[in-house]
Scaffold this motif. Structure first.
Motif, PDB file in Angstrom:
ATOM      1  N   SER A 102       0.832  -0.945   0.026  1.00  0.00           N
ATOM      2  CA  SER A 102      -0.075   0.082   0.092  1.00  0.00           C
ATOM      3  C   SER A 102       0.853   1.069  -0.012  1.00  0.00           C
ATOM      4  O   SER A 102       1.621   1.370   1.079  1.00  0.00           O
ATOM      5  CB  SER A 102      -0.944   0.006   1.107  1.00  0.00           C
ATOM      6  OG  SER A 102      -1.731   1.173   1.213  1.00  0.00           O
ATOM      7  N   ALA A 103       0.768   1.937  -1.018  1.00  0.00           N
ATOM      8  CA  ALA A 103       1.867   2.966  -1.362  1.00  0.00           C
ATOM      9  C   ALA A 103       1.241   4.335  -1.087  1.00  0.00           C
ATOM     10  O   ALA A 103      -0.011   4.592  -1.649  1.00  0.00           O
ATOM     11  CB  ALA A 103       2.518   2.877  -2.625  1.00  0.00           C
ATOM     12  N   THR A 104       1.891   5.487  -0.656  1.00  0.00           N
ATOM     13  CA  THR A 104       1.434   6.834  -0.613  1.00  0.00           C
ATOM     14  C   THR A 104       2.293   7.709  -1.798  1.00  0.00           C
ATOM     15  O   THR A 104       3.440   7.412  -2.053  1.00  0.00           O
ATOM     16  CB  THR A 104       2.038   7.549   0.676  1.00  0.00           C
ATOM     17  OG1 THR A 104       1.690   6.474   1.728  1.00  0.00           O
ATOM     18  CG2 THR A 104       1.509   8.731   0.960  1.00  0.00           C
ATOM     19  N   ALA A 105       1.395   8.502  -2.074  1.00  0.00           N
ATOM     20  CA  ALA A 105       1.957   9.250  -3.315  1.00  0.00           C
ATOM     21  C   ALA A 105       2.732  10.608  -3.019  1.00  0.00           C
ATOM     22  O   ALA A 105       2.226  11.587  -2.858  1.00  0.00           O
ATOM     23  CB  ALA A 105       0.467   9.779  -4.262  1.00  0.00           C
ATOM     24  N   VAL A 106       3.859  10.108  -2.483  1.00  0.00           N
ATOM     25  CA  VAL A 106       4.812  11.286  -2.141  1.00  0.00           C
ATOM     26  C   VAL A 106       6.214  10.849  -2.668  1.00  0.00           C
ATOM     27  O   VAL A 106       6.392   9.895  -3.003  1.00  0.00           O
ATOM     28  CB  VAL A 106       4.926  11.275  -0.533  1.00  0.00           C
ATOM     29  CG1 VAL A 106       3.701  11.779   0.086  1.00  0.00           C
ATOM     30  CG2 VAL A 106       5.486  10.016  -0.093  1.00  0.00           C
ATOM     31  N   GLY A 107       7.102  11.881  -2.604  1.00  0.00           N
ATOM     32  CA  GLY A 107       8.324  11.681  -3.112  1.00  0.00           C
ATOM     33  C   GLY A 107       8.540  11.583  -4.310  1.00  0.00           C
ATOM     34  O   GLY A 107       7.582  11.534  -5.225  1.00  0.00           O
ATOM     35  N   ASN A 108       9.765  11.603  -5.008  1.00  0.00           N
ATOM     36  CA  ASN A 108      10.074  11.237  -6.492  1.00  0.00           C
ATOM     37  C   ASN A 108      10.653  10.139  -6.683  1.00  0.00           C
ATOM     38  O   ASN A 108      11.491   9.595  -5.906  1.00  0.00           O
ATOM     39  CB  ASN A 108      11.229  12.608  -6.956  1.00  0.00           C
ATOM     40  CG  ASN A 108      10.404  13.884  -6.732  1.00  0.00           C
ATOM     41  OD1 ASN A 108       9.507  14.246  -7.006  1.00  0.00           O
ATOM     42  ND2 ASN A 108      11.504  14.853  -6.615  1.00  0.00           N
ATOM     43  N   TYR A 109      10.402   9.578  -7.801  1.00  0.00           N
ATOM     44  CA  TYR A 109      10.980   8.366  -8.223  1.00  0.00           C
ATOM     45  C   TYR A 109      10.945   7.225  -7.152  1.00  0.00           C
ATOM     46  O   TYR A 109      11.875   6.772  -6.554  1.00  0.00           O
ATOM     47  CB  TYR A 109      12.546   8.472  -8.525  1.00  0.00           C
ATOM     48  CG  TYR A 109      12.675   9.397  -9.897  1.00  0.00           C
ATOM     49  CD1 TYR A 109      12.325   8.674 -10.975  1.00  0.00           C
ATOM     50  CD2 TYR A 109      13.091  10.518  -9.620  1.00  0.00           C
ATOM     51  CE1 TYR A 109      12.405   9.579 -12.212  1.00  0.00           C
ATOM     52  CE2 TYR A 109      13.381  11.308 -10.598  1.00  0.00           C
ATOM     53  CZ  TYR A 109      13.082  10.912 -12.081  1.00  0.00           C
ATOM     54  OH  TYR A 109      13.249  11.756 -13.131  1.00  0.00           O
ATOM     55  N   ALA A 110       9.720   6.956  -6.829  1.00  0.00           N
ATOM     56  CA  ALA A 110       9.218   5.852  -5.459  1.00  0.00           C
ATOM     57  C   ALA A 110       9.535   4.631  -5.984  1.00  0.00           C
ATOM     58  O   ALA A 110       8.345   4.102  -6.556  1.00  0.00           O
ATOM     59  CB  ALA A 110       7.860   6.269  -4.926  1.00  0.00           C
ATOM     60  N   CYS A 111      10.437   3.631  -5.635  1.00  0.00           N
ATOM     61  CA  CYS A 111      10.761   2.364  -6.004  1.00  0.00           C
ATOM     62  C   CYS A 111      10.189   1.340  -5.182  1.00  0.00           C
ATOM     63  O   CYS A 111      10.658   1.472  -3.939  1.00  0.00           O
ATOM     64  CB  CYS A 111      12.021   2.499  -6.372  1.00  0.00           C
ATOM     65  SG  CYS A 111      12.566   0.790  -7.071  1.00  0.00           S
ATOM     66  N   VAL A 112       9.282   0.467  -5.720  1.00  0.00           N
ATOM     67  CA  VAL A 112       8.896  -0.647  -4.940  1.00  0.00           C
ATOM     68  C   VAL A 112       9.834  -1.570  -4.725  1.00  0.00           C
ATOM     69  O   VAL A 112      10.306  -2.119  -3.648  1.00  0.00           O
ATOM     70  CB  VAL A 112       7.685  -1.112  -5.551  1.00  0.00           C
ATOM     71  CG1 VAL A 112       7.129  -2.258  -4.528  1.00  0.00           C
ATOM     72  CG2 VAL A 112       6.489  -0.081  -5.472  1.00  0.00           C
ATOM     73  N   GLU A 168      19.840   3.553  -3.969  1.00  0.00           N
ATOM     74  CA  GLU A 168      19.806   4.753  -4.937  1.00  0.00           C
ATOM     75  C   GLU A 168      19.112   6.043  -4.267  1.00  0.00           C
ATOM     76  O   GLU A 168      18.886   7.017  -5.056  1.00  0.00           O
ATOM     77  CB  GLU A 168      19.106   4.363  -6.017  1.00  0.00           C
ATOM     78  CG  GLU A 168      19.538   5.559  -7.200  1.00  0.00           C
ATOM     79  CD  GLU A 168      19.154   4.821  -8.662  1.00  0.00           C
ATOM     80  OE1 GLU A 168      20.170   4.930  -9.447  1.00  0.00           O
ATOM     81  OE2 GLU A 168      18.156   4.276  -8.830  1.00  0.00           O
ATOM     82  N   THR A 169      18.308   5.833  -3.084  1.00  0.00           N
ATOM     83  CA  THR A 169      17.680   6.886  -2.299  1.00  0.00           C
ATOM     84  C   THR A 169      16.282   7.250  -3.448  1.00  0.00           C
ATOM     85  O   THR A 169      15.779   8.355  -3.137  1.00  0.00           O
ATOM     86  CB  THR A 169      18.402   8.096  -1.902  1.00  0.00           C
ATOM     87  OG1 THR A 169      18.806   8.898  -3.214  1.00  0.00           O
ATOM     88  CG2 THR A 169      19.657   7.704  -0.996  1.00  0.00           C
ATOM     89  N   ASN A 170      15.673   6.342  -3.925  1.00  0.00           N
ATOM     90  CA  ASN A 170      14.756   6.633  -4.769  1.00  0.00           C
ATOM     91  C   ASN A 170      13.383   5.722  -3.825  1.00  0.00           C
ATOM     92  O   ASN A 170      12.747   5.013  -4.170  1.00  0.00           O
ATOM     93  CB  ASN A 170      14.459   5.884  -6.114  1.00  0.00           C
ATOM     94  CG  ASN A 170      15.428   6.851  -7.065  1.00  0.00           C
ATOM     95  OD1 ASN A 170      15.224   8.026  -6.914  1.00  0.00           O
ATOM     96  ND2 ASN A 170      15.985   6.275  -8.236  1.00  0.00           N
ATOM     97  N   TYR A 171      13.278   6.349  -2.528  1.00  0.00           N
ATOM     98  CA  TYR A 171      12.670   5.654  -1.672  1.00  0.00           C
ATOM     99  C   TYR A 171      11.110   5.810  -1.765  1.00  0.00           C
ATOM    100  O   TYR A 171      10.454   6.806  -2.213  1.00  0.00           O
ATOM    101  CB  TYR A 171      12.781   6.348  -0.263  1.00  0.00           C
ATOM    102  CG  TYR A 171      14.266   6.230   0.305  1.00  0.00           C
ATOM    103  CD1 TYR A 171      14.675   5.043   0.466  1.00  0.00           C
ATOM    104  CD2 TYR A 171      14.820   7.366   0.722  1.00  0.00           C
ATOM    105  CE1 TYR A 171      16.403   5.127   1.010  1.00  0.00           C
ATOM    106  CE2 TYR A 171      16.185   7.425   0.877  1.00  0.00           C
ATOM    107  CZ  TYR A 171      16.780   5.882   1.380  1.00  0.00           C
ATOM    108  OH  TYR A 171      18.153   6.194   1.735  1.00  0.00           O
ATOM    109  N   ALA A 172      10.539   4.486  -1.411  1.00  0.00           N
ATOM    110  CA  ALA A 172       9.026   4.771  -1.465  1.00  0.00           C
ATOM    111  C   ALA A 172       8.351   4.572  -0.237  1.00  0.00           C
ATOM    112  O   ALA A 172       8.959   3.865   0.732  1.00  0.00           O
ATOM    113  CB  ALA A 172       8.341   3.312  -2.411  1.00  0.00           C
TER     114      ALA A 172
END
Length: 220
Positions: free
Chosen positions: A63-73, A177-181
């Protein structure tokens, strides 16, 4: 099935929120308690220790939140996105937009990234994600969708896959890579020819440390 602990992470890199106690699908050791989910707050990642095969099938629930840039699962690249021909990853946000994206094969090259349509991923609800053979699908309560890569083929991965972020280390290494989800993770499995090679189980120890167990036996 008796659990074989291939790897375990507790109280180290991951410092996350936790779900309620649940009955485990596999038999956990006596000093572990299965949790419904484990969550990242946008600054954590999990190194699964699993390096994907070319024919890998991924099954996960989030279940993901729509925040941040480049959010990688989940994701893995050898040496960074611009040079990797073994990239595999799924993003619920691409750049600053609510756009899902599949990375397959030649990431950073023509055809390596396949972006979806804005606002087609169901944020804030439990979603089942399945990747297999160049195609990723997601199924939620309110929205479903899929992406298929135009890239021709992909060899086996070269470094371990991460959850909540992408691994962009050099071959055989770990470098997030700090593309955190920002998301809750309920389950994650990687299969090769129907054989489970990675099976992440959220859990906590008897003294309250939170983390994950891998129940897959990778020796077979």
């Amino acid at each position: 099935m008796k659990m074989t602990i291939s790897r375990a992470w507790f109280g180290a890199v991951l410092a996350a929120l936790v779900g309620v106690r649940v009955a485990a699908e596999v038999a956990l050791p006596a000093d572990y308690v299965a949790l419904e989910w484990i969550a990242s707050t946008g600054t954590q990642f999990i190194d699964t220790g699993y390096t994907h095969a070319a024919n890998v099938r991924v099954e996960c629930e989030i279940s993901a939140t729509a925040v941040g840039n480049y959010a990688c699962v989940f994701g893995s690249r050898a040496g960074g996105w611009a040079v990797s021909d073994t990239a595999l990853g799924f993003f619920v946000r691409w750049g600053s937009a609510n756009v899902p994206n599949l990375e397959y094969g030649g990431a950073g090259k023509t055809g390596g990234n396949t972006a979806g349509t804005a606002d087609t991923f169901p944020y804030g609800e439990r979603v089942t994600i399945v990747y297999e053979n160049k195609t990723v699908t997601w199924t939620g309560r309110t929205k479903s969708g899929s992406l298929t890569s135009a890239w021709s083929s992909m060899p086996a991965g070269k470094n371990p896959m991460m959850l909540f972020d992408a691994n962009a280390g050099a071959t055989g290494t770990v470098k997030n890579e700090t593309n955190y989800a920002t998301m809750q993770l309920y389950s994650f499995k990687a299969l090769e020819n129907g054989v489970v090679k990675c099976d992440i189980v959220p859990a906590r120890t008897a003294d309250g440390k939170v983390g994950v167990l891998d129940s897959a036996d990778r020796t077979g």
